[in-house]
Design an enzyme around this catalytic site. Sequence first.
Site, PDB file in Angstrom:
ATOM      1  N   LYS A 128      15.672   6.713  -0.408  1.00 40.26           N
ATOM      2  CA  LYS A 128      14.439   6.824   0.382  1.00 40.26           C
ATOM      3  C   LYS A 128      14.724   7.033   1.875  1.00 40.26           C
ATOM      4  CE  LYS A 128      11.791   3.836  -2.707  1.00 40.26           C
ATOM      5  NZ  LYS A 128      10.675   4.419  -3.415  1.00 40.26           N
TER       6      LYS A 128
ATOM      7  N   GLU B  37       8.086   9.108  -0.232  1.00 40.72           N
ATOM      8  CA  GLU B  37       9.237   9.528  -1.033  1.00 40.72           C
ATOM      9  C   GLU B  37       8.942  10.828  -1.767  1.00 40.72           C
ATOM     10  OE1 GLU B  37      10.427   7.282  -4.428  1.00 40.72           O
ATOM     11  OE2 GLU B  37       8.401   6.913  -5.124  1.00 40.72           O
TER      12      GLU B  37
ATOM     13  N   ARG C 132      11.306  15.513 -10.088  1.00 40.07           N
ATOM     14  CA  ARG C 132      11.124  15.693 -11.533  1.00 40.07           C
ATOM     15  C   ARG C 132       9.648  15.924 -11.792  1.00 40.07           C
ATOM     16  NH1 ARG C 132       8.396  10.984 -12.210  1.00 40.07           N
ATOM     17  NH2 ARG C 132       9.140   9.241 -10.976  1.00 40.07           N
TER      18      ARG C 132
HETATM   19  P1  ADP Z   1       8.497   3.240  -5.815  1.00 37.87           P
HETATM   20  O1  ADP Z   1       9.523   4.296  -5.612  1.00 37.87           O
HETATM   21  O2  ADP Z   1       9.079   1.915  -6.201  1.00 37.87           O
HETATM   22  O3  ADP Z   1       7.355   3.664  -6.684  1.00 37.87           O
HETATM   23  P2  ADP Z   1       7.032   3.894  -3.375  1.00 37.87           P
HETATM   24  O4  ADP Z   1       7.715   3.973  -2.072  1.00 37.87           O
HETATM   25  O5  ADP Z   1       6.693   5.171  -4.070  1.00 37.87           O
HETATM   26  O6  ADP Z   1       7.887   2.940  -4.367  1.00 37.87           O
HETATM   27  O7  ADP Z   1       5.704   3.060  -3.215  1.00 37.87           O
HETATM   28  C1  ADP Z   1       4.908   2.659  -4.319  1.00 37.87           C
HETATM   29  C2  ADP Z   1       3.602   2.061  -3.835  1.00 37.87           C
HETATM   30  O8  ADP Z   1       3.847   0.929  -2.979  1.00 37.87           O
HETATM   31  C3  ADP Z   1       2.747   2.974  -3.000  1.00 37.87           C
HETATM   32  O9  ADP Z   1       1.936   3.836  -3.778  1.00 37.87           O
HETATM   33  C4  ADP Z   1       1.911   1.965  -2.224  1.00 37.87           C
HETATM   34  O10 ADP Z   1       0.892   1.434  -3.034  1.00 37.87           O
HETATM   35  C5  ADP Z   1       2.900   0.862  -1.931  1.00 37.87           C
HETATM   36  N1  ADP Z   1       3.578   1.096  -0.635  1.00 37.87           N
HETATM   37  C6  ADP Z   1       4.767   1.717  -0.443  1.00 37.87           C
HETATM   38  N2  ADP Z   1       5.070   1.783   0.885  1.00 37.87           N
HETATM   39  C7  ADP Z   1       4.057   1.190   1.544  1.00 37.87           C
HETATM   40  C8  ADP Z   1       3.776   0.943   2.945  1.00 37.87           C
HETATM   41  N3  ADP Z   1       4.623   1.292   3.902  1.00 37.87           N
HETATM   42  N4  ADP Z   1       2.607   0.317   3.234  1.00 37.87           N
HETATM   43  C9  ADP Z   1       1.742  -0.074   2.267  1.00 37.87           C
HETATM   44  N5  ADP Z   1       1.954   0.135   0.964  1.00 37.87           N
HETATM   45  C10 ADP Z   1       3.087   0.747   0.577  1.00 37.87           C
END
Ligand code: ADP
Length: 458
Positions: A116, A287, A291
Amino acid sequence: MFEKVLIANRGEIALRIYRACREMGIGTVAVHSTEDQHAMHVRLADEAVCIGPAASAESYLNIPAILSAATVTNTDAIHPGVGFLSENENFATMVEEHGFTFIGPSADHIRLMGDKITAKDAMKERGVPVVPGSDEAISTFEEAKKIAAETGYPLLIKASGGGGGRGMQIVEDESRLEEALNIAQREAEMFFGNKEVFIEKYLLNPRHIEIQILADGQGGVIHLGERDCSIQRRHQKLIEEAPSPALNAEMREKIGTLCVNAVRDLGYKGAGTLEFLYSNGEFFFIEMNTRIQVEHPVSEMITGVDLIREQIRIASGSKLSITQDDIVFNGHAIECRINAENPRTFMPSPGTIGDYHIPGGLGVRVDSALYAGYKIPSHYDSLVSKLIVHGKTRNECIMRLNRALKEYVISGIETTIPLQSDVINHADFLNGHYNVHWLEAYLKSLEEAESNLEDSAA
Ligand code: ADP
């Protein structure tokens, strides 16, 4: 074009890939664990090879066994699906080294986006706005304090190699920063084998909005609009829709073009999704998934583009068959991820399917590997079906989804259908007023209402 594709996955996504191959006249090889001998993907594919026992580590994650299966069946290409080995750079490399085509991006792009921190840096360099926070891994309390002074509280400590919504620590104030940093590092090491963590500003009420892109690696790059995946529990998506109730055509075009330009500059090839948090009219990249995604059907339903077919075409060296001008957004689509789980506690509910009846009619699509008499194993993900509905308008789509959820009979197990029925009829959902915390708050309000009832009965 390939003559034979090996599908290195199981369940509904294996079937989804099988269907695309079949329609393209491509032969299919299913791989399966001993537990999945009677699974639908095994029954439908032209050939099937058992690659190990029930535990995923010894079967669906067993790279030598999958490569051997590809060799003995004379496969041309391997589609990794979602989860399992789909974002494993080592697998992508080994597939190619053994003379097969990996249906996905290059191992270098998987590596870049699999972390990330490097993913955010790569996007920031290309003019894509990212969530404010540390540009590098944080290892000490001193470093964390310095970044916290810039981002402010609350903040989020995240695993650089994280996924599946795990390994995140919310920190409300400095008193818990050191402890949270230690926990996050330990968990990151334990879950992802990489103890690097970083800090992000914790956005209070964002929506999760993601952009689907397709790139042929020959200059052709397009976006297929957004998906709103804000209805989440423990950072995992439960209902997704396209278009997002929060965006208009101008905003869509702006963020879509930004993503297309960044992906073109990266030299990326394949399908991919750029995930953003959207807050107060601004997008913040979190991120990129290198895929196909579980929720890809909602984009297919409103664009008419078969994303798996495009993935296969791109991997075989073809240029995109469509340009950005060919993409016309038509109506509205919503997907419910139906899990074999208790709809309130989310405890897994594996078991044997009794009666099974799928909804149908105009605009209704079911992507599932279930059938009557099928025994759901307890070893794998609890997603058992995706119900995707299309309507001319969002309202028509919701009405249709209501009746489709009512028609769907899956007996013998518990599913998330009752919860999804409640959510789509809630005034907030009907008005499109929800964010990533909405579902958790809703579940909490149900619990509170129940405990008040118990108190007054006592
Ligand atoms: P993963 O790869 O584990 O799925 P992500 O970075 O895609 O993690 O984040 C998944 C979810 O977590 C997001 O859709 C959101 O709901 C929450 N989230 C992630 N980063 C943040 C942030 N900086 N602030 C608030 N919520 C967040």
